[in-house]
Design a protein around this motif. Structure first.
Motif, PDB file in Angstrom:
ATOM      1  N   GLY A  85       0.767  -1.239   0.000  1.00 35.53           N
ATOM      2  CA  GLY A  85       0.000   0.000   0.000  1.00 35.53           C
ATOM      3  C   GLY A  85       0.797   1.288   0.000  1.00 35.53           C
ATOM      4  O   GLY A  85       0.212   2.366   0.046  1.00 35.53           O
ATOM      5  N   ILE A  86       2.108   1.228  -0.070  1.00 31.68           N
ATOM      6  CA  ILE A  86       2.909   2.446   0.029  1.00 31.68           C
ATOM      7  C   ILE A  86       2.644   3.387  -1.146  1.00 31.68           C
ATOM      8  O   ILE A  86       2.400   4.579  -0.958  1.00 31.68           O
ATOM      9  CB  ILE A  86       4.416   2.118   0.155  1.00 31.68           C
ATOM     10  N   SER A  87       2.659   2.878  -2.373  1.00 28.52           N
ATOM     11  CA  SER A  87       2.350   3.737  -3.527  1.00 28.52           C
ATOM     12  C   SER A  87       0.921   4.258  -3.432  1.00 28.52           C
ATOM     13  O   SER A  87       0.647   5.419  -3.738  1.00 28.52           O
ATOM     14  CB  SER A  87       2.534   2.974  -4.836  1.00 28.52           C
ATOM     15  N   GLY A  88       0.023   3.388  -3.016  1.00 27.88           N
ATOM     16  CA  GLY A  88      -1.368   3.802  -2.857  1.00 27.88           C
ATOM     17  C   GLY A  88      -1.536   4.937  -1.857  1.00 27.88           C
ATOM     18  O   GLY A  88      -2.352   5.836  -2.047  1.00 27.88           O
ATOM     19  N   LEU A  89      -0.751   4.914  -0.797  1.00 29.71           N
ATOM     20  CA  LEU A  89      -0.816   6.007   0.186  1.00 29.71           C
ATOM     21  C   LEU A  89      -0.410   7.331  -0.457  1.00 29.71           C
ATOM     22  O   LEU A  89      -1.029   8.369  -0.206  1.00 29.71           O
ATOM     23  CB  LEU A  89       0.065   5.701   1.396  1.00 29.71           C
ATOM     24  N   TRP A  90       0.630   7.307  -1.286  1.00 29.03           N
ATOM     25  CA  TRP A  90       1.039   8.532  -1.977  1.00 29.03           C
ATOM     26  C   TRP A  90      -0.074   9.026  -2.903  1.00 29.03           C
ATOM     27  O   TRP A  90      -0.357  10.222  -2.976  1.00 29.03           O
ATOM     28  CB  TRP A  90       2.324   8.301  -2.770  1.00 29.03           C
ATOM     29  N   LEU A  91      -0.699   8.093  -3.613  1.00 30.51           N
ATOM     30  CA  LEU A  91      -1.805   8.475  -4.496  1.00 30.51           C
ATOM     31  C   LEU A  91      -2.953   9.078  -3.692  1.00 30.51           C
ATOM     32  O   LEU A  91      -3.583  10.045  -4.120  1.00 30.51           O
ATOM     33  CB  LEU A  91      -2.277   7.255  -5.297  1.00 30.51           C
ATOM     34  N   CYS A  92      -3.207   8.520  -2.508  1.00 32.10           N
ATOM     35  CA  CYS A  92      -4.286   9.038  -1.656  1.00 32.10           C
ATOM     36  C   CYS A  92      -4.029  10.469  -1.194  1.00 32.10           C
ATOM     37  O   CYS A  92      -4.974  11.240  -1.014  1.00 32.10           O
ATOM     38  CB  CYS A  92      -4.506   8.128  -0.455  1.00 32.10           C
ATOM     39  N   LEU A  93      -2.766  10.826  -0.996  1.00 29.39           N
ATOM     40  CA  LEU A  93      -2.455  12.209  -0.625  1.00 29.39           C
ATOM     41  C   LEU A  93      -2.992  13.180  -1.669  1.00 29.39           C
ATOM     42  O   LEU A  93      -3.488  14.255  -1.341  1.00 29.39           O
ATOM     43  CB  LEU A  93      -0.948  12.402  -0.444  1.00 29.39           C
ATOM     44  N   LYS A 130      -7.412  15.622  -1.873  1.00 35.55           N
ATOM     45  CA  LYS A 130      -7.633  17.034  -2.193  1.00 35.55           C
ATOM     46  C   LYS A 130      -8.627  17.226  -3.336  1.00 35.55           C
ATOM     47  O   LYS A 130      -9.158  18.311  -3.516  1.00 35.55           O
ATOM     48  CB  LYS A 130      -6.311  17.702  -2.531  1.00 35.55           C
ATOM     49  N   THR A 131      -8.867  16.167  -4.109  1.00 35.04           N
ATOM     50  CA  THR A 131      -9.756  16.290  -5.273  1.00 35.04           C
ATOM     51  C   THR A 131     -11.080  15.567  -5.094  1.00 35.04           C
ATOM     52  O   THR A 131     -11.919  15.598  -5.995  1.00 35.04           O
ATOM     53  CB  THR A 131      -9.071  15.729  -6.535  1.00 35.04           C
ATOM     54  N   GLY A 132     -11.239  14.886  -3.959  1.00 33.94           N
ATOM     55  CA  GLY A 132     -12.454  14.111  -3.749  1.00 33.94           C
ATOM     56  C   GLY A 132     -12.448  12.805  -4.521  1.00 33.94           C
ATOM     57  O   GLY A 132     -13.494  12.219  -4.777  1.00 33.94           O
ATOM     58  N   GLY A 133     -11.266  12.340  -4.886  1.00 33.13           N
ATOM     59  CA  GLY A 133     -11.146  11.136  -5.698  1.00 33.13           C
ATOM     60  C   GLY A 133     -11.201   9.857  -4.889  1.00 33.13           C
ATOM     61  O   GLY A 133     -11.341   9.856  -3.661  1.00 33.13           O
ATOM     62  N   GLU A 191      -4.635   2.865   9.089  1.00 33.93           N
ATOM     63  CA  GLU A 191      -3.763   3.630   9.992  1.00 33.93           C
ATOM     64  C   GLU A 191      -3.540   5.052   9.486  1.00 33.93           C
ATOM     65  O   GLU A 191      -3.404   5.983  10.277  1.00 33.93           O
ATOM     66  CB  GLU A 191      -2.421   2.918  10.171  1.00 33.93           C
ATOM     67  N   ALA A 192      -3.504   5.221   8.170  1.00 34.63           N
ATOM     68  CA  ALA A 192      -3.292   6.549   7.579  1.00 34.63           C
ATOM     69  C   ALA A 192      -4.590   7.351   7.474  1.00 34.63           C
ATOM     70  O   ALA A 192      -4.556   8.523   7.092  1.00 34.63           O
ATOM     71  CB  ALA A 192      -2.661   6.409   6.199  1.00 34.63           C
ATOM     72  N   GLY A 193      -5.709   6.724   7.781  1.00 40.46           N
ATOM     73  CA  GLY A 193      -6.987   7.425   7.744  1.00 40.46           C
ATOM     74  C   GLY A 193      -7.545   7.646   6.345  1.00 40.46           C
ATOM     75  O   GLY A 193      -8.367   8.532   6.136  1.00 40.46           O
ATOM     76  N   VAL A 194      -7.120   6.819   5.378  1.00 44.16           N
ATOM     77  CA  VAL A 194      -7.609   6.986   4.008  1.00 44.16           C
ATOM     78  C   VAL A 194      -8.449   5.794   3.551  1.00 44.16           C
ATOM     79  O   VAL A 194      -8.851   5.729   2.383  1.00 44.16           O
ATOM     80  CB  VAL A 194      -6.451   7.242   3.005  1.00 44.16           C
TER      81      VAL A 194
END
Length: 139
Positions: free
Chosen positions: A10-18, A22-25, A46-49
């Motif tokens: 999920g590390i790449s996914g976490l970056w994408l979630c950042l 902001k865009t509601g995606g 854990e990251a809240g996403v």
């Protein structure tokens, strides 16, 4: 709408979630290995996403058939021999102006031939490490 093939932990996914926070995606991410998918779910929680992420387990070559919504960004970081199959199946869903980000593209030579031969696509390569293909769908 972001689609990721090859969740891993999920590390790449976490970056994408950042970005998509902001865009509601939303992120839909596909992972073959159940253990990695469970780890990724824990990381997303854990990251809240976790509310903006759907993790799909199983062979993405079959499970991506569930996708029906237009895709804005497709991030491919899965089995390298499968990049062409993924593109052929998902390119019709990629919006004009959408991006394909293909990680480790140096190991997927058939992918290069596919995107370079398609006049609707424009591709640039960043070749540090194993490389990243950045492909714009022009139409």
């Amino acid at each position: 709408n972001v689609v990721e093939l090859g969740t891993s932990t999920g590390i790449s996914g976490l970056w994408l979630c950042l970005a998509i926070q902001k865009t509601g995606g939303r992120l839909t991410t596909f992972e073959y290995d159940a253990g990695r998918a469970a780890t990724a779910r824990r990381h997303f929680k854990e990251a809240g996403v976790d509310s903006i992420v759907t993790v799909v387990e199983g062979d993405a070559h079959q499970t991506i058939a569930r996708l029906k919504e237009p895709i804005d960004v497709l991030f491919i970081d899965a089995d390298k021999e499968g990049y062409v199959d993924y593109c052929n199946k998902l390119l019709p869903l990629l919006r004009p102006g959408g991006l394909i980000l293909a990680h480790n593209v140096g190991m997927a030579s058939d992918y290069d031939r596919l995107v370079m031969a398609n006049p609707a696509l424009e591709t640039l390569y960043y070749m540090q490490g194993e490389g990243l293909g950045i492909t714009l769908k022009k139409r």
